[in-house]
Design a protein around this motif. Structure first.
Motif, PDB file in Angstrom:
ATOM      1  N   TRP A  38       0.781  -1.216  -0.021  1.00  0.00           N
ATOM      2  CA  TRP A  38       0.018   0.071  -0.021  1.00  0.00           C
ATOM      3  C   TRP A  38       0.882   1.320  -0.089  1.00  0.00           C
ATOM      4  CZ3 TRP A  38      -0.101   3.263   4.416  1.00  0.00           C
ATOM      5  CH2 TRP A  38      -0.935   4.203   4.288  1.00  0.00           C
ATOM      6  N   PHE A  39       1.826   1.235   0.758  1.00  0.00           N
ATOM      7  CA  PHE A  39       2.682   2.420   1.003  1.00  0.00           C
ATOM      8  C   PHE A  39       3.459   2.529  -0.414  1.00  0.00           C
ATOM      9  CE2 PHE A  39       6.881   4.445   2.096  1.00  0.00           C
ATOM     10  CZ  PHE A  39       6.582   5.405   2.679  1.00  0.00           C
ATOM     11  N   MET A  40       4.153   1.566  -1.005  1.00  0.00           N
ATOM     12  CA  MET A  40       4.813   1.762  -2.213  1.00  0.00           C
ATOM     13  C   MET A  40       3.951   2.012  -3.387  1.00  0.00           C
ATOM     14  SD  MET A  40       7.927   1.313  -1.268  1.00  0.00           S
ATOM     15  CE  MET A  40       8.630   1.416  -2.702  1.00  0.00           C
ATOM     16  N   THR A  41       2.831   1.849  -3.367  1.00  0.00           N
ATOM     17  CA  THR A  41       1.757   2.107  -4.617  1.00  0.00           C
ATOM     18  C   THR A  41       1.235   3.741  -4.446  1.00  0.00           C
ATOM     19  OG1 THR A  41      -0.002   0.900  -3.766  1.00  0.00           O
ATOM     20  CG2 THR A  41       1.400  -0.099  -5.038  1.00  0.00           C
ATOM     21  N   GLY A  42       1.498   4.506  -3.510  1.00  0.00           N
ATOM     22  CA  GLY A  42       1.023   5.740  -3.397  1.00  0.00           C
ATOM     23  C   GLY A  42       0.280   5.957  -2.231  1.00  0.00           C
ATOM     24  N   SER A  43       0.015   4.985  -1.225  1.00  0.00           N
ATOM     25  CA  SER A  43      -0.786   5.339  -0.190  1.00  0.00           C
ATOM     26  C   SER A  43      -2.462   5.403  -0.598  1.00  0.00           C
ATOM     27  CB  SER A  43      -0.374   6.308   0.776  1.00  0.00           C
ATOM     28  OG  SER A  43       1.042   6.069   1.087  1.00  0.00           O
ATOM     29  N   GLY A  44      -2.928   6.405  -0.223  1.00  0.00           N
ATOM     30  CA  GLY A  44      -4.506   6.731  -0.424  1.00  0.00           C
ATOM     31  C   GLY A  44      -5.502   5.802   0.455  1.00  0.00           C
ATOM     32  N   TYR A  45      -6.270   5.413  -0.046  1.00  0.00           N
ATOM     33  CA  TYR A  45      -7.473   4.800   0.703  1.00  0.00           C
ATOM     34  C   TYR A  45      -6.408   3.364   1.427  1.00  0.00           C
ATOM     35  CZ  TYR A  45     -11.167   1.544   1.872  1.00  0.00           C
ATOM     36  OH  TYR A  45     -11.854   0.821   2.619  1.00  0.00           O
ATOM     37  N   PHE A  46      -6.732   3.368   2.672  1.00  0.00           N
ATOM     38  CA  PHE A  46      -6.040   2.232   3.465  1.00  0.00           C
ATOM     39  C   PHE A  46      -6.639   0.906   3.366  1.00  0.00           C
ATOM     40  CE2 PHE A  46      -4.462  -0.160   7.128  1.00  0.00           C
ATOM     41  CZ  PHE A  46      -3.222  -0.169   6.918  1.00  0.00           C
ATOM     42  N   TRP A  47      -6.596   0.566   1.915  1.00  0.00           N
ATOM     43  CA  TRP A  47      -7.256  -1.169   1.795  1.00  0.00           C
ATOM     44  C   TRP A  47      -6.748  -2.260   2.521  1.00  0.00           C
ATOM     45  CZ3 TRP A  47      -3.890  -4.523   0.013  1.00  0.00           C
ATOM     46  CH2 TRP A  47      -2.645  -4.149  -0.471  1.00  0.00           C
ATOM     47  N   PRO A  48      -5.479  -2.067   3.157  1.00  0.00           N
ATOM     48  CA  PRO A  48      -4.958  -3.224   3.879  1.00  0.00           C
ATOM     49  C   PRO A  48      -5.628  -3.374   5.188  1.00  0.00           C
ATOM     50  CG  PRO A  48      -3.027  -2.041   2.891  1.00  0.00           C
ATOM     51  CD  PRO A  48      -4.262  -1.086   2.716  1.00  0.00           C
ATOM     52  N   GLY A  49      -6.428  -2.403   5.325  1.00  0.00           N
ATOM     53  CA  GLY A  49      -7.360  -2.486   6.611  1.00  0.00           C
ATOM     54  C   GLY A  49      -8.217  -3.717   6.643  1.00  0.00           C
ATOM     55  N   TRP A  50      -8.621  -4.052   5.366  1.00  0.00           N
ATOM     56  CA  TRP A  50      -9.686  -5.147   5.105  1.00  0.00           C
ATOM     57  C   TRP A  50      -8.756  -6.372   5.382  1.00  0.00           C
ATOM     58  CZ3 TRP A  50     -14.601  -4.233   4.959  1.00  0.00           C
ATOM     59  CH2 TRP A  50     -15.084  -2.994   4.548  1.00  0.00           C
ATOM     60  N   VAL A  51      -7.707  -6.490   4.920  1.00  0.00           N
ATOM     61  CA  VAL A  51      -6.944  -7.453   5.255  1.00  0.00           C
ATOM     62  C   VAL A  51      -6.620  -8.036   6.774  1.00  0.00           C
ATOM     63  CG1 VAL A  51      -4.917  -8.913   4.746  1.00  0.00           C
ATOM     64  CG2 VAL A  51      -6.096  -7.760   2.784  1.00  0.00           C
TER      65      VAL A  51
END
Length: 88
Positions: A38-51
């Protein structure tokens, strides 16, 4: 409970504890990897929260199983259930 049943119960509890700790390490590793992506792809919406959240729910259920009562099924309980089924 005889010694064999106690050993079986102790083995199940130790396995459950070991599985829980292993899962926690896997959860940590996956959380770090998806957060890094997520960090390396430009952050934005924190989709890792779902995982992270989904795996956290699974960890909660494993923890509940770990601390819950581990009842053994006795021969008398099986016999009683068979009799109850026969009466139906």
């Amino acid at each position: 409970m005889n010694d064999e049943e106690l050993r079986s119960l102790a083995t199940k509890r130790l396995k459950a504890r070991n599985d829980f700790y292993t899962y926690l390490l896997i959860w940590l590793a996956v959380s770090l990897v998806v957060t890094f992506v997520w960090f390396m792809t430009g952050s934005g919406y924190f989709w890792p929260g779902w995982v992270i959240g989904g795996m956290g729910i699974a960890a909660l259920f494993q923890f509940i199983d770990l601390i819950g009562k581990h009842r053994t099924i006795t021969e008398s309980a099986i016999d009683a259930e068979v009799q109850r089924i026969k009466r139906e």
